[in-house]
Design a protein around this motif. Structure first.
Motif, PDB file in Angstrom:
ATOM      1  N   GLY A 102       0.628  -1.279   0.064  1.00  0.00           N
ATOM      2  CA  GLY A 102       0.078   0.051  -0.043  1.00  0.00           C
ATOM      3  C   GLY A 102       0.843   1.131   0.018  1.00  0.00           C
ATOM      4  N   ASP A 103       2.013   1.205   0.566  1.00  0.00           N
ATOM      5  CA  ASP A 103       3.009   2.303   0.503  1.00  0.00           C
ATOM      6  C   ASP A 103       3.602   2.699  -0.942  1.00  0.00           C
ATOM      7  OD1 ASP A 103       4.782   0.539   0.741  1.00  0.00           O
ATOM      8  OD2 ASP A 103       5.858   1.185   2.155  1.00  0.00           O
ATOM      9  N   GLY A 104       3.298   1.581  -1.694  1.00  0.00           N
ATOM     10  CA  GLY A 104       4.058   1.836  -3.025  1.00  0.00           C
ATOM     11  C   GLY A 104       5.242   1.018  -3.255  1.00  0.00           C
ATOM     12  N   ARG A 105       5.697   0.270  -2.248  1.00  0.00           N
ATOM     13  CA  ARG A 105       6.862  -0.641  -2.618  1.00  0.00           C
ATOM     14  C   ARG A 105       6.618  -1.997  -2.982  1.00  0.00           C
ATOM     15  NH1 ARG A 105       9.577  -1.298   3.296  1.00  0.00           N
ATOM     16  NH2 ARG A 105       8.115   0.463   3.742  1.00  0.00           N
ATOM     17  N   MET A 106       7.616  -2.574  -3.518  1.00  0.00           N
ATOM     18  CA  MET A 106       7.272  -3.963  -3.963  1.00  0.00           C
ATOM     19  C   MET A 106       8.428  -4.829  -3.135  1.00  0.00           C
ATOM     20  SD  MET A 106       5.378  -4.841  -6.375  1.00  0.00           S
ATOM     21  CE  MET A 106       6.133  -6.438  -7.125  1.00  0.00           C
ATOM     22  N   THR A 107       8.072  -6.042  -2.688  1.00  0.00           N
ATOM     23  CA  THR A 107       8.959  -6.864  -2.080  1.00  0.00           C
ATOM     24  C   THR A 107       9.177  -8.226  -2.714  1.00  0.00           C
ATOM     25  OG1 THR A 107       7.031  -7.465  -0.252  1.00  0.00           O
ATOM     26  CG2 THR A 107       8.819  -5.634   0.301  1.00  0.00           C
ATOM     27  N   PHE A 108      10.176  -8.986  -2.558  1.00  0.00           N
ATOM     28  CA  PHE A 108      10.625 -10.031  -3.121  1.00  0.00           C
ATOM     29  C   PHE A 108       9.820 -11.254  -2.654  1.00  0.00           C
ATOM     30  CE2 PHE A 108      13.710 -13.344  -3.967  1.00  0.00           C
ATOM     31  CZ  PHE A 108      13.564 -13.608  -5.195  1.00  0.00           C
ATOM     32  N   GLY A 109       9.416 -11.517  -1.622  1.00  0.00           N
ATOM     33  CA  GLY A 109       8.737 -12.795  -1.285  1.00  0.00           C
ATOM     34  C   GLY A 109       9.522 -13.837  -1.262  1.00  0.00           C
ATOM     35  N   HIS A 110       9.135 -14.999  -1.659  1.00  0.00           N
ATOM     36  CA  HIS A 110       9.937 -16.430  -1.658  1.00  0.00           C
ATOM     37  C   HIS A 110      10.183 -16.756  -0.171  1.00  0.00           C
ATOM     38  CE1 HIS A 110      10.510 -17.058  -5.857  1.00  0.00           C
ATOM     39  NE2 HIS A 110      10.423 -15.874  -6.009  1.00  0.00           N
ATOM     40  N   SER A 111       9.279 -16.620   0.724  1.00  0.00           N
ATOM     41  CA  SER A 111       9.426 -17.223   2.037  1.00  0.00           C
ATOM     42  C   SER A 111       9.951 -18.577   2.092  1.00  0.00           C
ATOM     43  CB  SER A 111       8.011 -17.308   2.966  1.00  0.00           C
ATOM     44  OG  SER A 111       7.636 -15.904   2.915  1.00  0.00           O
ATOM     45  N   LEU A 112      10.874 -18.892   3.012  1.00  0.00           N
ATOM     46  CA  LEU A 112      11.708 -20.085   2.859  1.00  0.00           C
ATOM     47  C   LEU A 112      11.714 -20.944   4.185  1.00  0.00           C
ATOM     48  CD1 LEU A 112      14.878 -19.187   0.852  1.00  0.00           C
ATOM     49  CD2 LEU A 112      12.932 -20.275  -0.066  1.00  0.00           C
ATOM     50  N   ILE A 113      11.808 -22.225   4.062  1.00  0.00           N
ATOM     51  CA  ILE A 113      12.051 -22.839   5.202  1.00  0.00           C
ATOM     52  C   ILE A 113      13.353 -23.935   4.769  1.00  0.00           C
ATOM     53  CG2 ILE A 113      11.767 -24.735   7.065  1.00  0.00           C
ATOM     54  CD1 ILE A 113       8.890 -24.027   6.770  1.00  0.00           C
ATOM     55  N   VAL A 114      14.648 -23.605   5.385  1.00  0.00           N
ATOM     56  CA  VAL A 114      15.823 -24.338   4.620  1.00  0.00           C
ATOM     57  C   VAL A 114      16.485 -25.207   5.957  1.00  0.00           C
ATOM     58  CG1 VAL A 114      18.299 -24.035   3.599  1.00  0.00           C
ATOM     59  CG2 VAL A 114      16.439 -22.221   3.429  1.00  0.00           C
ATOM     60  N   ASP A 115      16.750 -26.651   5.443  1.00  0.00           N
ATOM     61  CA  ASP A 115      17.249 -27.338   6.249  1.00  0.00           C
ATOM     62  C   ASP A 115      18.870 -27.253   6.529  1.00  0.00           C
ATOM     63  OD1 ASP A 115      18.716 -28.944   4.669  1.00  0.00           O
ATOM     64  OD2 ASP A 115      17.628 -30.671   4.608  1.00  0.00           O
ATOM     65  N   PRO A 116      19.376 -27.826   7.844  1.00  0.00           N
ATOM     66  CA  PRO A 116      20.947 -27.531   8.012  1.00  0.00           C
ATOM     67  C   PRO A 116      21.966 -28.081   7.024  1.00  0.00           C
ATOM     68  CG  PRO A 116      19.862 -28.619   9.815  1.00  0.00           C
ATOM     69  CD  PRO A 116      18.889 -28.833   8.803  1.00  0.00           C
ATOM     70  N   TRP A 117      21.359 -28.530   5.814  1.00  0.00           N
ATOM     71  CA  TRP A 117      22.210 -29.165   4.822  1.00  0.00           C
ATOM     72  C   TRP A 117      22.108 -28.290   3.568  1.00  0.00           C
ATOM     73  CZ3 TRP A 117      26.101 -32.351   5.316  1.00  0.00           C
ATOM     74  CH2 TRP A 117      26.931 -32.614   4.519  1.00  0.00           C
ATOM     75  N   GLY A 118      21.285 -27.086   3.881  1.00  0.00           N
ATOM     76  CA  GLY A 118      21.246 -26.183   2.726  1.00  0.00           C
ATOM     77  C   GLY A 118      19.972 -26.776   1.895  1.00  0.00           C
TER      78      GLY A 118
END
Length: 287
Positions: free
Chosen positions: A224-240
């Motif tokens: 709503g303030d005009g900005r764009m954000t990237f998204g791509h929320s992640l869960i990563v394990d300890p091996w990557g």
């Protein structure tokens, strides 16, 4: 007594992606719906993104909503949601005032399923950058950086706390591990240019170098303030390995929830395969 993950039934973490705007009540309603989705899917703990309740770069406009924690309605709203859905909650972060009211802080809360606030963390590293695209951000003009390194027991293991720009400072994550962190939260509102360049790389690097699960709930889309954000929320394990991710096809939705089991065995397996702590201790003796 801390809730310990069971090897027989690994706890499930939910990462929640939002497109938070300039209306806190609307954002809280969306969060409530997202947490309901997470609870029904069996999550033991849900993670929200940075600035989950209010994302507004107009500091004059947002000032009417930002108060000291004791005067803000937001922590109590989160506590009620945690109790309502019977899950633990990492609030991502919210803007609050310092006790003297002179500056803001960017603060995370970890709330137990009974509504008790178990930990608070103020973002340490301020996002003061001039990007090649022409975007300029000066977070320190309004926000005071924190100084405390915070680790707290949760259903998904000992959780180390960080926020967004902290991600670029590996020494913080080493300090979290030295305090016993097994899982690390990185709520964020990454810009699109920096997200495209570095988001996945940095999240996976922090997981690999610490041997921890990384849970990174993100803002994503047009705000709503005009900005764009990237998204791509992640869960990563300890091996990557990426266990869960919110893809671009969710753009336009009010929220997205992705889940992954946080298995202690994965943490132990990574530690045995690449014994970072043993190697580091041996090196320290030599120095």
């Amino acid at each position: 007594m801390p809730t310990a993950p069971s090897s027989a039934t690994p706890p499930v973490a939910a990462v929640v992606q939002l497109t938070s705007g300039i209306d806190p009540e609307a954002n809280l309603a969306t969060i409530d719906a997202a947490l309901g989705d997470a609870a029904r899917a069996g999550a033991a703990m849900a993670f929200l993104p940075e600035m989950s309740v209010l994302l507004d770069r107009d500091r004059d406009r947002s000032a009417v909503h930002v108060a000291r924690e004791a005067d803000s309605p937001w922590p109590a709203a989160f506590q009620n949601m945690a109790k309502k859905y019977g899950l633990w909650l990492h609030t991502g972060s919210v803007p609050l005032l310092t006790e003297d009211g002179s500056q803001r802080v960017n603060r995370s809360h970890v709330i137990a399923s009974d509504g008790d606030i178990r930990a608070r963390y103020d973002k340490i590293h301020m996002f003061d950058v001039d990007l090649p695209t022409g975007e300029k951000w000066t977070e320190s003009a309004a926000y005071r950086g924190g100084s405390d390194i915070v680790v707290v027991d949760t259903p998904v293991g000992r959780l180390g706390l960080s926020i967004c720009y902290d991600l670029r400072f590996p020494e913080l994550y080493r300090a979290l591990v030295e305090r016993g962190a097994e899982t690390i939260a990185v709520p964020a509102a990454f810009t699109v240019p920096t997200g495209k360049a570095h988001w996945h790389i940095l999240q996976r690097a922090r997981a690999i170098e610490t041997g921890c699960h990384v849970i990174a709930a993100a803002q994503g889309g047009q705000h709503g303030d005009g900005r764009m954000t990237f998204g791509h929320s992640l869960i990563v394990d300890p091996w990557g390995a990426i266990l869960a991710e919110v893809s671009d096809d969710t753009q336009g939705a009010t929220h997205a929830v992705r889940l992954a089991s946080i298995a202690r065995e994965t943490y132990d397996k990574a530690a045995k395969a690449i014994p970072l702590q043993r190697s580091r201790s041996a090196r320290n003796i030599m120095l």
